[in-house]
Design a protein around this motif. Structure first.
Motif, PDB file in Angstrom:
ATOM      1  N   LEU A  79     -29.012 -24.079 -59.913  1.00 13.34           N
ATOM      2  CA  LEU A  79     -29.133 -24.517 -58.528  1.00 13.34           C
ATOM      3  C   LEU A  79     -29.264 -23.303 -57.613  1.00 13.34           C
ATOM      4  CD1 LEU A  79     -26.247 -27.142 -58.336  1.00 13.34           C
ATOM      5  CD2 LEU A  79     -28.683 -27.611 -58.578  1.00 13.34           C
ATOM      6  N   THR A  80     -30.013 -23.475 -56.530  1.00 11.12           N
ATOM      7  CA  THR A  80     -29.994 -22.436 -55.510  1.00 11.12           C
ATOM      8  C   THR A  80     -28.647 -22.517 -54.803  1.00 11.12           C
ATOM      9  OG1 THR A  80     -30.861 -23.858 -53.759  1.00 11.12           O
ATOM     10  CG2 THR A  80     -32.487 -22.677 -55.140  1.00 11.12           C
ATOM     11  N   LEU A  81     -28.302 -21.506 -54.047  1.00  9.29           N
ATOM     12  CA  LEU A  81     -27.038 -21.523 -53.327  1.00  9.29           C
ATOM     13  C   LEU A  81     -27.005 -22.665 -52.321  1.00  9.29           C
ATOM     14  CD1 LEU A  81     -24.304 -20.227 -52.980  1.00  9.29           C
ATOM     15  CD2 LEU A  81     -25.332 -18.584 -51.400  1.00  9.29           C
ATOM     16  N   ASP A  82     -28.115 -22.912 -51.634  1.00  4.47           N
ATOM     17  CA  ASP A  82     -28.171 -24.039 -50.692  1.00  4.47           C
ATOM     18  C   ASP A  82     -27.959 -25.371 -51.406  1.00  4.47           C
ATOM     19  OD1 ASP A  82     -28.555 -22.476 -48.446  1.00  4.47           O
ATOM     20  OD2 ASP A  82     -30.746 -22.694 -48.469  1.00  4.47           O
ATOM     21  N   GLU A  83     -28.586 -25.540 -52.571  1.00  3.96           N
ATOM     22  CA  GLU A  83     -28.398 -26.772 -53.348  1.00  3.96           C
ATOM     23  C   GLU A  83     -26.948 -26.919 -53.791  1.00  3.96           C
ATOM     24  OE1 GLU A  83     -32.793 -27.306 -55.401  1.00  3.96           O
ATOM     25  OE2 GLU A  83     -31.334 -25.979 -56.352  1.00  3.96           O
TER      26      GLU A  83
ATOM     27  N   ASP B 257     -24.952 -28.082 -50.834  1.00  5.50           N
ATOM     28  CA  ASP B 257     -25.243 -29.496 -50.570  1.00  5.50           C
ATOM     29  C   ASP B 257     -24.506 -30.390 -51.561  1.00  5.50           C
ATOM     30  OD1 ASP B 257     -26.909 -28.786 -48.478  1.00  5.50           O
ATOM     31  OD2 ASP B 257     -28.773 -29.084 -49.626  1.00  5.50           O
ATOM     32  N   LEU B 258     -24.545 -30.015 -52.829  1.00  2.19           N
ATOM     33  CA  LEU B 258     -23.845 -30.779 -53.863  1.00  2.19           C
ATOM     34  C   LEU B 258     -22.339 -30.766 -53.618  1.00  2.19           C
ATOM     35  CD1 LEU B 258     -23.845 -32.397 -56.465  1.00  2.19           C
ATOM     36  CD2 LEU B 258     -23.905 -30.223 -57.717  1.00  2.19           C
ATOM     37  N   LEU B 259     -21.805 -29.625 -53.241  1.00  2.00           N
ATOM     38  CA  LEU B 259     -20.377 -29.513 -52.947  1.00  2.00           C
ATOM     39  C   LEU B 259     -19.987 -30.453 -51.811  1.00  2.00           C
ATOM     40  CD1 LEU B 259     -17.601 -28.237 -53.290  1.00  2.00           C
ATOM     41  CD2 LEU B 259     -18.396 -26.333 -51.864  1.00  2.00           C
ATOM     42  N   ARG B 260     -20.781 -30.467 -50.738  1.00  2.00           N
ATOM     43  CA  ARG B 260     -20.480 -31.369 -49.609  1.00  2.00           C
ATOM     44  C   ARG B 260     -20.534 -32.831 -50.036  1.00  2.00           C
ATOM     45  NH1 ARG B 260     -22.876 -27.089 -46.790  1.00  2.00           N
ATOM     46  NH2 ARG B 260     -24.994 -27.852 -47.110  1.00  2.00           N
TER      47      ARG B 260
ATOM     48  N   ILE C 163     -18.870 -20.564 -56.250  1.00  2.00           N
ATOM     49  CA  ILE C 163     -19.954 -20.143 -55.349  1.00  2.00           C
ATOM     50  C   ILE C 163     -19.390 -19.461 -54.121  1.00  2.00           C
ATOM     51  CG2 ILE C 163     -21.544 -21.945 -56.127  1.00  2.00           C
ATOM     52  CD1 ILE C 163     -20.897 -23.512 -53.588  1.00  2.00           C
ATOM     53  N   PRO C 164     -20.177 -18.578 -53.514  1.00  2.00           N
ATOM     54  CA  PRO C 164     -19.721 -17.923 -52.289  1.00  2.00           C
ATOM     55  C   PRO C 164     -19.553 -18.937 -51.151  1.00  2.00           C
ATOM     56  CG  PRO C 164     -21.685 -16.842 -53.161  1.00  2.00           C
ATOM     57  CD  PRO C 164     -21.468 -18.090 -53.954  1.00  2.00           C
ATOM     58  N   SER C 165     -18.728 -18.595 -50.206  1.00  2.00           N
ATOM     59  CA  SER C 165     -18.487 -19.448 -49.052  1.00  2.00           C
ATOM     60  C   SER C 165     -19.785 -19.704 -48.294  1.00  2.00           C
ATOM     61  CB  SER C 165     -17.465 -18.784 -48.132  1.00  2.00           C
ATOM     62  OG  SER C 165     -17.321 -19.493 -46.946  1.00  2.00           O
ATOM     63  N   ASP C 166     -19.855 -20.862 -47.641  1.00  2.00           N
ATOM     64  CA  ASP C 166     -21.029 -21.246 -46.862  1.00  2.00           C
ATOM     65  C   ASP C 166     -21.042 -20.571 -45.496  1.00  2.00           C
ATOM     66  OD1 ASP C 166     -23.386 -22.606 -46.372  1.00  2.00           O
ATOM     67  OD2 ASP C 166     -22.396 -24.427 -45.718  1.00  2.00           O
ATOM     68  N   ASN C 167     -19.952 -19.950 -45.085  1.00  2.00           N
ATOM     69  CA  ASN C 167     -19.833 -19.357 -43.751  1.00  2.00           C
ATOM     70  C   ASN C 167     -20.697 -18.136 -43.622  1.00  2.00           C
ATOM     71  OD1 ASN C 167     -17.991 -21.337 -43.739  1.00  2.00           O
ATOM     72  ND2 ASN C 167     -16.246 -20.045 -43.327  1.00  2.00           N
TER      73      ASN C 167
END
Length: 68
Positions: free
Chosen positions: A26-30, A33-36, A64-68
């Motif tokens: 998965l990309t980091l954005d994906e 999104d999956l985490l949310r 994964i790294p934080s989304d912030n």
């Protein structure tokens, strides 16, 4: 889920290019999104699916790294 919720959720799904190769990961954005999505499912109820979603959400959040 009522019709309005289904329409709102369908609008969140990105358009897929079937001709494009898929990444093996998965990309980091994906991943975010999956985490949310998993966190939302975990909050929605107290059944077995919610418990599994919570477990997977915690595992993904730890990797994964934080989304912030």
């Amino acid at each position: 889920m009522d019709a309005n919720e289904h329409t709102a959720v369908a609008g969140l799904i990105p358009t897929q290019d079937d001709a494009a190769p898929r990444l093996a990961i998965l990309t980091l954005d994906e991943a975010h999104d999956l985490l949310r999505l998993l966190q939302l499912l975990a909050r929605e109820g107290a059944d077995e699916l919610s418990q599994e979603a919570d477990w997977f959400a915690r595992e993904i959040a730890a990797r994964i790294p934080s989304d912030n």
